[in-house]
Motif scaffolding. Structure first.
Motif, PDB file in Angstrom:
ATOM      1  N   MET A 292      27.962  17.496 -31.777  1.00  0.00           N
ATOM      2  CA  MET A 292      28.035  15.962 -31.913  1.00  0.00           C
ATOM      3  C   MET A 292      28.851  15.307 -31.017  1.00  0.00           C
ATOM      4  N   PRO A 293      28.156  14.770 -29.763  1.00  0.00           N
ATOM      5  CA  PRO A 293      29.038  14.302 -28.852  1.00  0.00           C
ATOM      6  C   PRO A 293      29.369  12.711 -28.845  1.00  0.00           C
ATOM      7  N   SER A 294      29.041  12.035 -30.102  1.00  0.00           N
ATOM      8  CA  SER A 294      29.436  10.790 -30.119  1.00  0.00           C
ATOM      9  C   SER A 294      30.854  10.402 -30.156  1.00  0.00           C
ATOM     10  N   PRO A 295      31.512   9.383 -29.475  1.00  0.00           N
ATOM     11  CA  PRO A 295      32.821   9.127 -29.640  1.00  0.00           C
ATOM     12  C   PRO A 295      33.207   8.171 -30.990  1.00  0.00           C
ATOM     13  N   TYR A 296      31.928   7.666 -31.607  1.00  0.00           N
ATOM     14  CA  TYR A 296      32.092   6.752 -32.735  1.00  0.00           C
ATOM     15  C   TYR A 296      31.181   6.969 -33.762  1.00  0.00           C
ATOM     16  N   GLY A 317      36.075  15.169 -29.659  1.00  0.00           N
ATOM     17  CA  GLY A 317      37.300  14.907 -30.279  1.00  0.00           C
ATOM     18  C   GLY A 317      37.862  13.682 -29.961  1.00  0.00           C
ATOM     19  N   GLU A 318      37.448  12.938 -29.119  1.00  0.00           N
ATOM     20  CA  GLU A 318      37.778  11.462 -28.902  1.00  0.00           C
ATOM     21  C   GLU A 318      37.463  10.718 -30.538  1.00  0.00           C
ATOM     22  N   CYS A 319      36.617  11.275 -31.011  1.00  0.00           N
ATOM     23  CA  CYS A 319      36.216  10.543 -32.441  1.00  0.00           C
ATOM     24  C   CYS A 319      37.040  11.201 -33.503  1.00  0.00           C
ATOM     25  N   LYS A 323      36.688  14.858 -35.521  1.00  0.00           N
ATOM     26  CA  LYS A 323      37.840  15.557 -35.216  1.00  0.00           C
ATOM     27  C   LYS A 323      38.488  16.077 -36.592  1.00  0.00           C
ATOM     28  N   GLY A 324      38.542  14.977 -37.521  1.00  0.00           N
ATOM     29  CA  GLY A 324      38.940  15.261 -38.951  1.00  0.00           C
ATOM     30  C   GLY A 324      38.157  16.223 -39.811  1.00  0.00           C
ATOM     31  N   HIS A 325      37.050  15.870 -39.623  1.00  0.00           N
ATOM     32  CA  HIS A 325      35.795  16.967 -40.413  1.00  0.00           C
ATOM     33  C   HIS A 325      36.507  18.407 -39.944  1.00  0.00           C
ATOM     34  N   CYS A 326      36.365  18.588 -38.791  1.00  0.00           N
ATOM     35  CA  CYS A 326      36.718  19.963 -38.153  1.00  0.00           C
ATOM     36  C   CYS A 326      38.293  20.420 -38.374  1.00  0.00           C
ATOM     37  N   LEU A 327      39.095  19.686 -38.470  1.00  0.00           N
ATOM     38  CA  LEU A 327      40.581  19.926 -38.822  1.00  0.00           C
ATOM     39  C   LEU A 327      40.362  20.421 -40.331  1.00  0.00           C
ATOM     40  N   ARG A 328      39.905  19.670 -41.346  1.00  0.00           N
ATOM     41  CA  ARG A 328      39.932  19.616 -42.780  1.00  0.00           C
ATOM     42  C   ARG A 328      39.146  20.951 -43.252  1.00  0.00           C
TER      43      ARG A 328
END
Length: 392
Positions: A292-296, A317-319, A323-328
């Motif tokens: 998922m390369p989207s920044p937005y 990770g600019e999005c 990034k939040g989905h990956c962390l949680r």
């Protein structure tokens, strides 16, 4: 209760994004309330050309009211006005001119809302950026919820945007990151009703292997979505081709969705075009991981669908949302430059056990946060704000 969902375009062939999200929620909540769709005759979002017939229709048990757009978008005029309101001194009149040119310019829909607002208990406006939300919410302030689909873009700084959030009785966010962004950029009145809901994710219990002979028994990584610059695809192509030149044995990159830019000609890049829902899940479940390369993004349904299929994710990770989905979830990795992309890509390719564990984590995350029973309960609680003793 009788509830109107207001969305700029709506139809069975409109897949992905806010419009698909709206249809999923409408069809699900139609089990509990009388849901009607107020939308335009547009099928595409570049010019808002009237393509669907005006009038009433029914799709999967949901009644649709379509209204013809008064004008098509003029791209040159739109760009000119947008440059002014986003990056220069301007007036509220300039912003309203931008809203009209942003479109879809549909005064007949607003007229209908004004004349029929007492027939509905609640109006839910999907996406904050468009004409129907700005002008529609003016008509039904105390009866309105807004599902903003906010991304970090200059439209959040406009006074017309602040007006939308001030007028809405409640806000339905997709993710914690979206809520934080809106509160920081717009400033939300203390005590404003809100919840973080998103959309239910449901994948088939039995997913067959892909019927694509080129991909059977082959390792591949997958991108699904609009193939365009704003989705980070130029950077994805640059990074992938650089990486595969260094490491030729890496899996193929498989792409599915609308191609709005020129996909590079490369032996290891495979473009499938539009795919069916069944093939989507087959591809997701068979991929090494989803990219998922989207920044937005404000939610990213395909990211959650991949996780629900037990497939790991590599995200931009600019999005903050991705990034939040990956962390949680502990179901994905993220990158912010080429070196990180290279390391994460190769790390995922070479660690089957880790990908399997991420897959299990993703399934747990989606079940806990994005199963339909969770989402339905949140929408039911929000709708109850507008139930003044009526039987639903």
């Amino acid at each position: 209760m009788k509830i109107a969902f207001v969305i700029q375009r709506y139809g069975e062939n409109i897949v992905g994004g806010a419009e698909y999200f709206t249809r999923l929620v409408a069809e699900r909540m139609g089990q509990y309330h009388e849901i009607e769709i107020l939308t335009t005759c547009a099928a595409e979002y570049h010019f808002w050309k009237n393509e669907y017939p005006e009038g009433s229709d029914i799709l999967n048990g949901i009644r649709i009211h379509r209204f013809a757009n008064a004008t098509k978008r003029n791209p040159n005029k739109h760009t000119q006005i947008q440059e002014t309101v986003f990056y220069a001194d301007h007036t509220v009149n300039d912003e309203e001119a931008w809203v009209t040119e942003q479109g879809p310019n549909c005064p007949e829909m607003i007229k209908y809302i004004s004349h029929n607002k007492n027939k509905y208990d609640c109006f839910v406006f999907f996406t904050f950026r468009y004409y129907p939300t700005y002008y529609g919410i003016k008509e039904v302030t105390s009866k309105s919820l807004v599902v903003p689909f906010a991304e970090n873009d200059p439209a959040l700084d406009l006074s017309t945007t602040k007006e939308i959030f001030e007028r809405a009785k409640g806000i339905v966010y997709c993710t914690p990151e979206e809520k934080t962004l809106v509160e920081r950029k717009v400033g939300i009145t203390k005590g404003k009703v809100s919840d973080i809901a998103g959309c239910g994710i449901e994948v088939p219990k039995s997913i067959p292997r892909t019927e694509n002979e080129e991909l059977q028994d082959k390792q591949y990584v997958l991108y699904i979505g609009r193939i365009e610059g704003s989705k980070g695809c130029y950077q994805l192509f640059e990074y992938y081709m650089r990486l595969v030149n260094e490491f030729p044995d890496l899996p193929n990159l498989v792409l599915a969705g609308l191609d709005a830019i020129e996909i590079p000609k490369h032996d290891k890049i495979k473009y499938l075009g539009f795919i069916s829902e069944e093939e989507k899940y087959s591809l997701l479940s068979g991929a090494q991981f989803l990219i998922m390369p989207s920044p937005y993004e404000s939610l990213s349904l395909v990211t959650l669908e991949a996780m629900c299929c037990g497939t790991a994710v590599l995200a931009n990770g600019e999005c903050d949302v991705l990034k939040g989905h990956c962390l949680r979830s502990n179901a994905g990795l993220w990158y912010q430059n080429y070196d990180e992309f290279s390391e994460c890509f190769r790390f995922l390719c070479s660690n089957d056990h880790l990908r399997s564990k991420m897959g299990d984590n993703g399934k747990t995350y989606v079940k806990k946060n994005y199963s339909w029973d969770v989402i339905e309960k949140k929408y039911m609680e929000l709708f109850s704000l507008f139930d003044h003793g009526q039987k639903s």
